[in-house]
Write an enzyme that holds these catalytic residues in place. Sequence first.
Site, mmCIF file in Angstrom:
data_model
loop_
_atom_site.group_PDB
_atom_site.id
_atom_site.type_symbol
_atom_site.label_atom_id
_atom_site.label_comp_id
_atom_site.label_asym_id
_atom_site.label_seq_id
_atom_site.Cartn_x
_atom_site.Cartn_y
_atom_site.Cartn_z
ATOM 1 N N HIS A 11 -1.819 -34.912 -11.928
ATOM 2 C CA HIS A 11 -2.575 -33.824 -11.316
ATOM 3 C C HIS A 11 -3.557 -34.467 -10.341
ATOM 4 C CE1 HIS A 11 -5.176 -30.372 -10.860
ATOM 5 N NE2 HIS A 11 -4.375 -29.634 -11.612
ATOM 6 N N ARG A 69 -8.083 -25.504 -5.285
ATOM 7 C CA ARG A 69 -7.386 -25.790 -4.013
ATOM 8 C C ARG A 69 -6.766 -24.511 -3.466
ATOM 9 N NH1 ARG A 69 -3.080 -29.027 -4.456
ATOM 10 N NH2 ARG A 69 -3.068 -29.133 -6.727
#
Length: 578
Positions: A242, A263
């Site tokens: 990640h 994000r």
Amino acid sequence: MRRAETDIPVLETDVAVIGSGGAGLMCALHVAAADPALEVTIVSKGAVGRSGCTRMVQGGFNAALSELDSVEAHFRDTLEGGHYLNDQELAWTLVNDAPRVIHELETQVGCLFDRTADGGLDLKPFGGQSFDRTVHRADQTGLEIMGRLRDQMLRLGARELEDWRALDLLFDRHGELSGVTLLDIRSGRAAVLLARVIVVATGGSATMYRIAAPAREKTGDGVAMCFRAGLELRDMEMLQFHPTGIIAGSSRLTGAVLEEGLRGAGAFLYNSLGERFMERYDPVRLERSTRDVVARASYTEIVEGRGTEAGGVLLDISHLGAAEIERRFGQMLARTRLIGADLATGPVEVSPTAHFHMGGVIIDRDCFTSIDGLLVAGEDSGGAHGANRLGGNGVAESTVFGARAGETAAALVGERALYHPDPELVSASLARTYAPLRRERGPAPFALTDRLKDGMWSYCGVVRDQQGLLAGRALLEELTEETSFIAAGGPPEANPSWQEALDLENQLTVARLLVESALAREESRGAHYRSDFPVRDDERWLQAVVVRRGDDGSPSIGTRPVELTRLATDGEALASRA
Ligand SMILES: Cc1cc2nc3c(=O)[nH]c(=O)nc-3n(C[C@H](O)[C@H](O)[C@H](O)COP(=O)(O)OP(=O)(O)OC[C@H]3O[C@@H](n4cnc5c(N)ncnc54)[C@H](O)[C@@H]3O)c2cc1C
């Protein structure tokens, strides 16, 4: 309760569910729904419903629920994200069942997901998706799902063996699956559980890396157990990093994830020069690119000297405004404040963190394996995500396939008897388990675990090459040898050193499968990036690396072509070509 020839207690059940995350509890629920008379035993290394990673799910659950979206689009995104290594039938099952499971979670399990002002489900954006389809409860979706599933368990009254670890699968003298050896962690006492059907759902493992996100009880036990029993595994080289794990020195929070929704909501990534570096790596999707691309980009910035002093890059979403961040990302904000940073007002240092194993046991869409009576569901299985999992598809996988495993198990019980396990297998499993406790002198496990984590990070991490992987193989051989001399010391009751030794054995097994599969795949695809073979090579490598136990106990590697049953690698539906 009976006693085995080895004089340990023997329990009996219709269905044994190993693991109590999203896959395990959905499975138990669906066995009971199919036939309430069946006896279900849940074996869980940690607290039932409160261990594993499903409860850690922050961002949410992908399901094509909008009229403007479609399961076809979700399927295409999943295959694009997975670089076409996916088992297309598993991926199709995942996207096709996901809306139904969301409906079930809301209407039967009692989950409350966030809604918009007009009452519809609030669907948020995640990386690698062509449509916003992530169902969520703020940034604590896993707590909502697992909390409500746990409530349902209280209603079911299944037998729960909490703080018990499953050790090895057992067979009778003719090779019929008969049960599993167990260890009660609190008392240090062993037992045999006989079952007509066993469902393995221990949640895989990505914990053998220095920086890692998953719950610490996930040490690859189910995968290692299945490997020892001779099952085939696929895509073991595909370990997802990640991109945004917290950096917090030696704190346990290092590696903890700042969720992908940040994000999705417009967070920027900067290097130490203040450059928004994703412009160089994916100028179209930028920070909303897939995890493999963003993790590699951050890693490259760090190793090429444009990272921060602590070895990270900077994630900044402060432009959204403190109130909005508090409202939408409260848990993430609290997490950053714990380490003296503040997501609401400025950037936070992040690094790629080992997160999810795409590889695992080969199953079909009903969770059958090649061993009669043995099912596998959730992160222990391989194939649905191919070379890279999309954010939001993990909890979808565990609940979709957990539910399917439950239905399959209920249907299978009537076809299977309780078989008497081969006493030699029981003895061998217990001898292996108790050896570290009985040894009087030898190394302690913790330093060996640290060496494993450092080695995997350096040699089989975000970027790999043959030289590093060979060094990794040598290290694993050395550690395996040293592990066989571990002396855990102390009493059998709740002995952390002993449990660590048992974890380490399984982590080493999974690490070995990872390194050997990574050596075999001489190309770059998704999460597997080889700097000595930097290009995706569909000509040679549109195939899964498959590994199983060889006659001498070590991994035997093969390959199997990917079957393009629904979508070609140019994204065109095969039916439309006919
Ligand atoms: C920090 C974090 C955030 C995430 N966020 C998202 C997200 O937003 N969206 C998404 O889709 N996915 C997310 N994921 C991935 C998701 O959590 C997993 O894909 C999924 O939950 C795995 O479910 P599972 O049931 O297979 O395993 P888990 O939920 O991990 O459960 C494993 C269970 O097995 C038990 N166990 C382990 N070993 C043994 C043993 N030897 N004997 C008995 N029991 C054992 C454990 O105690 C636990 O109960 C996230 C993962 C992490 C780590």
